[in-house]
Design a protein around this motif. Structure first.
Motif, short mmCIF file in Angstrom:
data_model
loop_
_atom_site.label_atom_id
_atom_site.label_comp_id
_atom_site.label_asym_id
_atom_site.label_seq_id
_atom_site.Cartn_x
_atom_site.Cartn_y
_atom_site.Cartn_z
N LEU A 47 12.71 5.99 -5.64
CA LEU A 47 13.31 5.67 -6.94
C LEU A 47 13.17 6.82 -7.94
O LEU A 47 13.87 6.83 -8.96
CB LEU A 47 12.69 4.40 -7.52
CG LEU A 47 12.87 3.13 -6.68
CD1 LEU A 47 12.37 1.92 -7.45
CD2 LEU A 47 14.32 2.93 -6.27
N ALA A 48 12.30 7.78 -7.63
CA ALA A 48 12.10 8.91 -8.53
C ALA A 48 13.07 10.07 -8.25
O ALA A 48 13.11 11.04 -9.01
CB ALA A 48 10.67 9.43 -8.43
N ASN A 103 -1.41 3.23 -6.96
CA ASN A 103 -0.57 3.90 -7.96
C ASN A 103 -1.31 4.99 -8.72
O ASN A 103 -0.69 5.96 -9.18
CB ASN A 103 -0.02 2.87 -8.95
CG ASN A 103 1.12 2.07 -8.38
OD1 ASN A 103 1.94 2.58 -7.63
ND2 ASN A 103 1.18 0.78 -8.73
N GLN A 104 -2.61 4.81 -8.89
CA GLN A 104 -3.41 5.81 -9.60
C GLN A 104 -4.13 6.76 -8.63
O GLN A 104 -5.01 7.51 -9.03
CB GLN A 104 -4.44 5.11 -10.49
CG GLN A 104 -3.87 4.13 -11.48
CD GLN A 104 -2.98 4.82 -12.51
OE1 GLN A 104 -3.27 5.93 -12.95
NE2 GLN A 104 -1.89 4.16 -12.87
N GLY A 105 -3.73 6.71 -7.36
CA GLY A 105 -4.54 7.35 -6.34
C GLY A 105 -5.69 6.42 -5.99
O GLY A 105 -5.93 5.42 -6.67
N ALA A 106 -6.41 6.73 -4.93
CA ALA A 106 -7.50 5.84 -4.49
C ALA A 106 -8.76 6.65 -4.19
O ALA A 106 -8.71 7.69 -3.53
CB ALA A 106 -7.07 5.06 -3.24
N LYS A 107 -9.88 6.16 -4.70
CA LYS A 107 -11.16 6.80 -4.41
C LYS A 107 -11.43 6.81 -2.91
O LYS A 107 -12.06 7.74 -2.39
CB LYS A 107 -12.29 6.05 -5.13
CG LYS A 107 -12.28 6.20 -6.65
CD LYS A 107 -12.68 7.60 -7.07
CE LYS A 107 -12.83 7.70 -8.59
NZ LYS A 107 -13.17 9.08 -9.01
N PRO A 158 6.71 9.91 -11.31
CA PRO A 158 6.89 9.40 -12.67
C PRO A 158 6.21 8.04 -12.85
O PRO A 158 6.24 7.20 -11.94
CB PRO A 158 8.41 9.27 -12.80
CG PRO A 158 8.97 10.18 -11.76
CD PRO A 158 8.00 10.16 -10.63
N PRO A 159 5.58 7.81 -14.00
CA PRO A 159 4.91 6.53 -14.23
C PRO A 159 5.89 5.39 -14.48
O PRO A 159 5.50 4.24 -14.49
CB PRO A 159 4.05 6.79 -15.46
CG PRO A 159 4.79 7.87 -16.19
CD PRO A 159 5.39 8.74 -15.13
N SER A 160 7.16 5.73 -14.68
CA SER A 160 8.17 4.71 -14.95
C SER A 160 9.14 4.61 -13.78
O SER A 160 9.69 5.62 -13.32
CB SER A 160 8.95 5.06 -16.22
OG SER A 160 9.99 4.14 -16.43
N SER A 176 0.82 -1.20 0.00
CA SER A 176 0.00 0.00 0.00
C SER A 176 0.87 1.26 0.00
O SER A 176 1.63 1.50 -0.94
CB SER A 176 -0.94 -0.04 1.21
OG SER A 176 -1.95 0.94 1.11
N LEU A 177 0.79 2.09 1.05
CA LEU A 177 1.59 3.31 1.12
C LEU A 177 3.09 2.99 1.03
O LEU A 177 3.85 3.78 0.44
CB LEU A 177 1.30 4.06 2.44
CG LEU A 177 2.18 5.28 2.74
CD1 LEU A 177 2.02 6.35 1.67
CD2 LEU A 177 1.84 5.83 4.13
N GLY A 178 3.51 1.84 1.56
CA GLY A 178 4.91 1.47 1.46
C GLY A 178 5.38 1.41 0.02
O GLY A 178 6.52 1.77 -0.30
N GLY A 179 4.51 0.96 -0.88
CA GLY A 179 4.85 0.92 -2.30
C GLY A 179 5.02 2.30 -2.89
O GLY A 179 5.88 2.52 -3.76
N ILE A 180 4.23 3.25 -2.43
CA ILE A 180 4.34 4.63 -2.92
C ILE A 180 5.63 5.27 -2.40
O ILE A 180 6.27 6.05 -3.13
CB ILE A 180 3.11 5.46 -2.51
CG1 ILE A 180 1.82 4.76 -2.99
CG2 ILE A 180 3.20 6.87 -3.07
CD1 ILE A 180 1.80 4.44 -4.48
#
Length: 234
Positions: free
Chosen positions: A112-113, A131-135, A166-168, A102-106
């Motif tokens: 990395l950015a 990754n796309q934000g969450a409703k 960044p998306p990459s 979850s947040l850890g992934g962000i």
């Protein structure tokens, strides 16, 4: 032993030895100096990642299970704190993999950015990442933002921090979504440059303790790809 049997036995022994040398152990890490950094999600602690940490250690990886407070700080502040801990604790690890829930992934994506990301990044696994934000963040940011500061940065609005990343990522990234998440929709977990994406029979709170998710994580860190979910499901 009959004299005529000796050449056969010797040949068989040499064949077995060659096979053992050529085939690495399935439980071995890519190298004895590989480190896996794992990061828990919002409102959780490193204990939530303990089953994953034990599985990784059992597979031969060194593990750094980092704790952080998601009650006080922004994503950049948390990311910078985690980065300092990694730099201080990585030792002589030449390759560093990441697994985040979850947040850890962000936080991993944020690190990395940066202009100077951690050196020697190998592979990344993100579990139920918004990754796309969450409703759900849109819905609860106004209510819980005073207590969980990063939740406002996980909204679907273009001004949110997660939308500006960044998306990459630039390294192999595997994403594990939870079919019964309840907080992050499957479609919200996707990343533009994802290497692989799978869905497991789990919910958001416990996907990181799910046996199938753990097996998939180990496989991706070893090979850079996910095997079919059915092949690892308990």
């Amino acid at each position: 032993m009959h004299r005529n049997m000796r050449p056969f036995i010797v040949s068989l022994a040499l064949s077995v030895l060659a096979l053992l040398v050529a085939t690495p152990s399935i439980g071995a890490a890519q190298g004895s100096r590989d480190l896996v950094v794992i990061l828990h999600g919002m409102g959780r602690t490193p204990r939530s990642m303990s089953a994953l940490a034990e599985a990784l250690e059992g597979a031969g990886f060194s593990v750094l299970n980092i704790g952080y407070s998601s009650y006080c700080c922004s994503i950049p502040e948390l990311g910078a704190t985690v980065r300092r801990e990694i730099d201080a604790a990585r030792g002589d690890a030449t390759t560093v993999h990441f697994v985040g829930h979850s947040l850890g992934g962000i936080l991993i994506r944020w690190m990395l950015a940066q202009d100077e990301p951690p050196a020697g990044v190998g592979r990344v696994v993100l579990m139920a990442p918004p990754n796309q934000g969450a409703k759900s963040a849109d819905r609860y940011a106004g209510i819980l933002g005073w207590m969980l500061e990063p939740i406002d940065e996980l909204r679907t609005d273009s001004s949110a921090t997660v939308q500006k990343l960044p998306p990459s990522i630039g390294v192999p990234v595997g994403i594990i979504a939870a079919a019964h998440d309840g907080k992050v929709r499957v479609e919200e977990t996707h990343l533009k440059d994802e290497t692989a994406h799978v869905i497991v029979d789990a919910n958001h709170a416990f996907v990181m303790r799910n046996d199938t998710a753990i097996a998939l994580t180990l496989a991706f860190l070893r090979t850079g790809r996910f095997p079919p979910v059915d092949s690892v499901a308990p």
